[in-house]
Scaffold this active site. Structure first.
Site, PDB file in Angstrom:
ATOM      1  N   ASN A 290      -7.873   3.995   8.774  1.00  0.00           N
ATOM      2  CA  ASN A 290      -7.259   2.850   9.440  1.00  0.00           C
ATOM      3  C   ASN A 290      -7.350   2.918  10.961  1.00  0.00           C
ATOM      4  O   ASN A 290      -7.315   1.900  11.634  1.00  0.00           O
ATOM      5  CB  ASN A 290      -5.789   2.699   9.020  1.00  0.00           C
ATOM      6  CG  ASN A 290      -5.018   3.992   9.086  1.00  0.00           C
ATOM      7  OD1 ASN A 290      -5.382   4.956   8.433  1.00  0.00           O
ATOM      8  ND2 ASN A 290      -3.962   4.029   9.873  1.00  0.00           N
TER       9      ASN A 290
ATOM     10  N   HIS B  97      -1.883  -7.682   2.602  1.00  0.00           N
ATOM     11  CA  HIS B  97      -1.911  -8.229   3.969  1.00  0.00           C
ATOM     12  C   HIS B  97      -3.057  -7.693   4.819  1.00  0.00           C
ATOM     13  O   HIS B  97      -3.250  -8.124   5.952  1.00  0.00           O
ATOM     14  CB  HIS B  97      -0.562  -8.008   4.663  1.00  0.00           C
ATOM     15  CG  HIS B  97      -0.240  -6.612   5.094  1.00  0.00           C
ATOM     16  ND1 HIS B  97      -0.376  -6.215   6.401  1.00  0.00           N
ATOM     17  CD2 HIS B  97       0.220  -5.536   4.426  1.00  0.00           C
ATOM     18  CE1 HIS B  97       0.014  -4.950   6.515  1.00  0.00           C
ATOM     19  NE2 HIS B  97       0.376  -4.512   5.328  1.00  0.00           N
TER      20      HIS B  97
ATOM     21  N   THR C 286      11.743  -6.913 -11.041  1.00  0.00           N
ATOM     22  CA  THR C 286      11.293  -8.284 -11.266  1.00  0.00           C
ATOM     23  C   THR C 286      10.045  -8.557 -10.435  1.00  0.00           C
ATOM     24  O   THR C 286       9.990  -8.216  -9.253  1.00  0.00           O
ATOM     25  CB  THR C 286      12.416  -9.278 -10.873  1.00  0.00           C
ATOM     26  OG1 THR C 286      13.567  -8.961 -11.660  1.00  0.00           O
ATOM     27  CG2 THR C 286      12.006 -10.712 -11.115  1.00  0.00           C
TER      28      THR C 286
ATOM     29  N   SER D 198      -3.596  -3.251  -0.436  1.00  0.00           N
ATOM     30  CA  SER D 198      -2.455  -3.942   0.161  1.00  0.00           C
ATOM     31  C   SER D 198      -2.884  -5.339   0.574  1.00  0.00           C
ATOM     32  O   SER D 198      -3.834  -5.494   1.349  1.00  0.00           O
ATOM     33  CB  SER D 198      -1.984  -3.149   1.388  1.00  0.00           C
ATOM     34  OG  SER D 198      -1.030  -3.898   2.095  1.00  0.00           O
TER      35      SER D 198
ATOM     36  N   GLY E 145       0.816  -1.211   0.000  1.00  0.00           N
ATOM     37  CA  GLY E 145       0.000   0.000   0.000  1.00  0.00           C
ATOM     38  C   GLY E 145       0.850   1.261   0.000  1.00  0.00           C
ATOM     39  O   GLY E 145       0.502   2.254  -0.657  1.00  0.00           O
ATOM     40  N   THR E 146       1.942   1.240   0.723  1.00  0.00           N
ATOM     41  CA  THR E 146       2.789   2.440   0.799  1.00  0.00           C
ATOM     42  C   THR E 146       3.315   2.816  -0.585  1.00  0.00           C
ATOM     43  O   THR E 146       3.256   3.986  -0.985  1.00  0.00           O
ATOM     44  CB  THR E 146       3.961   2.190   1.778  1.00  0.00           C
ATOM     45  OG1 THR E 146       3.412   1.875   3.062  1.00  0.00           O
ATOM     46  CG2 THR E 146       4.857   3.402   1.886  1.00  0.00           C
TER      47      THR E 146
ATOM     48  N   GLN F  65      -7.800  -0.216   3.717  1.00  0.00           N
ATOM     49  CA  GLN F  65      -8.571  -0.785   4.830  1.00  0.00           C
ATOM     50  C   GLN F  65      -9.978  -1.212   4.391  1.00  0.00           C
ATOM     51  O   GLN F  65     -10.769  -1.645   5.226  1.00  0.00           O
ATOM     52  CB  GLN F  65      -8.695   0.247   5.965  1.00  0.00           C
ATOM     53  CG  GLN F  65      -7.391   0.568   6.654  1.00  0.00           C
ATOM     54  CD  GLN F  65      -6.943  -0.521   7.618  1.00  0.00           C
ATOM     55  OE1 GLN F  65      -7.753  -1.299   8.104  1.00  0.00           O
ATOM     56  NE2 GLN F  65      -5.655  -0.574   7.907  1.00  0.00           N
TER      57      GLN F  65
ATOM     58  N   CYS G 132       2.575   1.825  12.580  1.00  0.00           N
ATOM     59  CA  CYS G 132       3.875   2.470  12.747  1.00  0.00           C
ATOM     60  C   CYS G 132       3.886   3.360  13.989  1.00  0.00           C
ATOM     61  O   CYS G 132       4.940   3.768  14.446  1.00  0.00           O
ATOM     62  CB  CYS G 132       4.249   3.263  11.506  1.00  0.00           C
ATOM     63  SG  CYS G 132       2.878   3.974  10.658  1.00  0.00           S
TER      64      CYS G 132
HETATM   65  C1  LIG Z   1      -4.904   3.129   5.096  1.00  0.00           C
HETATM   66  C2  LIG Z   1      -3.540   2.546   4.866  1.00  0.00           C
HETATM   67  N1  LIG Z   1      -2.822   2.948   3.818  1.00  0.00           N
HETATM   68  C3  LIG Z   1      -1.609   2.444   3.546  1.00  0.00           C
HETATM   69  C4  LIG Z   1      -1.034   1.495   4.373  1.00  0.00           C
HETATM   70  C5  LIG Z   1       0.311   0.958   4.050  1.00  0.00           C
HETATM   71  O1  LIG Z   1       0.196  -0.322   3.467  1.00  0.00           O
HETATM   72  P1  LIG Z   1       1.439  -1.333   3.471  1.00  0.00           P
HETATM   73  O2  LIG Z   1       1.572  -1.848   4.860  1.00  0.00           O
HETATM   74  O3  LIG Z   1       1.061  -2.408   2.498  1.00  0.00           O
HETATM   75  O4  LIG Z   1       2.624  -0.564   3.004  1.00  0.00           O
HETATM   76  C6  LIG Z   1      -1.744   1.059   5.498  1.00  0.00           C
HETATM   77  C7  LIG Z   1      -1.132   0.096   6.438  1.00  0.00           C
HETATM   78  O5  LIG Z   1      -1.304   0.193   7.644  1.00  0.00           O
HETATM   79  C8  LIG Z   1      -3.030   1.586   5.749  1.00  0.00           C
HETATM   80  O6  LIG Z   1      -3.759   1.194   6.796  1.00  0.00           O
END
Ligand SMILES: Cc1ncc(COP(=O)(O)O)c(C=O)c1O
Length: 384
Positions: A155, A207, A243, A205, A77-78, A185, A331
């Site tokens: 989130n 996970h 890759t 994302s 997601g990041t 989310q 985080c």
């Molecule tokens: C709303 C939101 N965006 C982005 C992310 C980041 O995703 P990733 O952990 O896959 O980098 C998170 C992860 O906590 C999230 O909750």
């Protein structure tokens, strides 16, 4: 229940990450072992990997109502959020971004970075309930606004934004402005149809919905101008070099398909467990407040302010008692940092330090939620 090193934990932190859904690991494993080929090669070993990658792309596209070529696989997601914000403005410092004060750091820190580079940026406030006013967002755009980024589900609080209404307000003023949503989310509970949402870009994302970590997606509507963030071999139609993680893409696509199929059951079953937990806390803990509780909210988030109880102390005691919860985004938990989301909703730093987040998911049972809430109520009694 999560068992690790013989310790049984009640896991109420599904917004941080989710356990893989059954069958996801089994679907991925062959591409880490026997079918390990580089999907960019031309021989049979590569072709097997490439076929699986493209099939995964088709499956993800189908879940979003998108075309396969509009799906960009990322490392999570990041990265998807970084690409969505940086891609359209890179190379032209007159172009910038409008976003919300309650966004995830992946969006907010990218916005701050672009600001430091000289791009015009604007961070829009929210209501006390975390609500987003579409007209306020649209009215915050300037002549250089190239991207408006508004998350689907927050989130920390689970507050749901009407992304379609924001998109409509933005496009009414300037149809060329790109609308991005961080739907990281949202996959387990909200429809992700990109046309219905009216978005040009959407981040996911793996996970967060029973798939693997390190696997993500950015939907990019056909015709969207986007400079890559990662340069190299030109994979993903030049939008994301590197890759391919074929196993990751297969795992993400498999889990997304399962999450979409399970969505209505998830909404009622997990939502019911969350509502019961919330009701019991309201009855058992004096003065408790649900942050973001007045507006639309996802079925699996519960963010509580428990006056006169420090969240770090409570989380430690919950952990010792076998309950895994958190204070906000992954985080931030563990650190004493105050939640920017709760501050944006008008809470003082001291009030924000009284907030804990419980998030429920596809593995959560009524029994463990009942045990979790009983533990919470006992601990609050002790700490007060
Ligand atoms: C709303 C939101 N965006 C982005 C992310 C980041 O995703 P990733 O952990 O896959 O980098 C998170 C992860 O906590 C999230 O909750």
């Amino acid at each position: 229940m999560i068992c690790d090193n013989d310790r049984v934990m009640i896991y109420l932190d599904h917004a941080a990450t989710t356990p893989m859904r059954p069958g996801v690991w089994e679907a991925m494993a062959p591409f880490a072992v026997d079918r390990f080929g580089n999907s960019s090669g031309a021989h049979e070993v590569s072709r097997k990997a490439k076929d699986a990658l493209e099939e995964s792309r088709e499956r993800v596209a189908a879940c979003l109502g998108a075309r396969p070529m509009e799906i960009v696989f990322t490392s999570g997601g990041t990265e998807a959020d970084n690409l969505a914000l940086k891609g359209p403005v890179t190379g032209d410092r007159s172009l910038g971004v409008v976003t919300m004060a309650t966004e995830h750091e992946a969006v907010l820190e990218t916005t701050h970075f672009l600001h430091r580079l000289g791009h015009p940026t604007h961070v829009v406030g929210v209501s006390r309930d975390g609500g987003v006013d579409p007209d306020l967002v649209a009215g915050s755009m300037g002549p250089g606004t190239a991207v408006v980024s508004v998350m689907t589900v927050n989130n920390e609080t689970g507050v749901v934004t009407d992304v379609a209404a924001v998109s409509a307000a933005v496009k009414r003023i300037d149809p060329s402005v790109l609308v991005h949503t961080d739907a990281v989310q949202a996959a387990a509970c909200e429809s992700l149809d990109v046309d219905r949402l009216g978005v040009d870009m959407l981040s996911l994302s793996g996970h967060k919905f029973g798939g693997p970590k390190g696997a993500g997606v950015l939907f990019v509507r056909e015709g969207t101008r986007l400079e890559p963030v990662l340069h190299g071999g030109g994979q993903e139609l030049g939008r994301r070099s590197g890759t391919h993680d074929v196993a990751g893409a297969v795992g993400l696509a498999t889990a997304l398909g399962m999450a979409v199929e399970d969505r209505s059951r998830f909404r009622s079953a997990v939502g019911g467990i969350r509502d019961d937990f919330e009701k019991r806390v309201m009855e058992g803990v004096e003065g408790v407040v649900v942050n973001g509780g007045a507006g639309p909210r996802s079925p699996h988030h519960l963010n509580l302010r428990i006056p006169d109880v420090r969240n770090q102390t409570l989380l430690l005691r919950l952990d010792q008692s076998g309950v895994a919860a958190s204070a906000g985004s992954a985080c931030q938990s563990g650190a004493a940092k105050v939640s920017h989301v709760l501050e944006a909703m008008g809470l003082s730093p001291d009030e924000a330090r009284e907030c804990v987040r419980f998030t429920f998911g596809w593995t959560t049972t009524q029994d463990e939620a009942s045990e979790g809430v009983a533990t919470l109520i006992d601990l609050v009694g002790e700490l007060r």
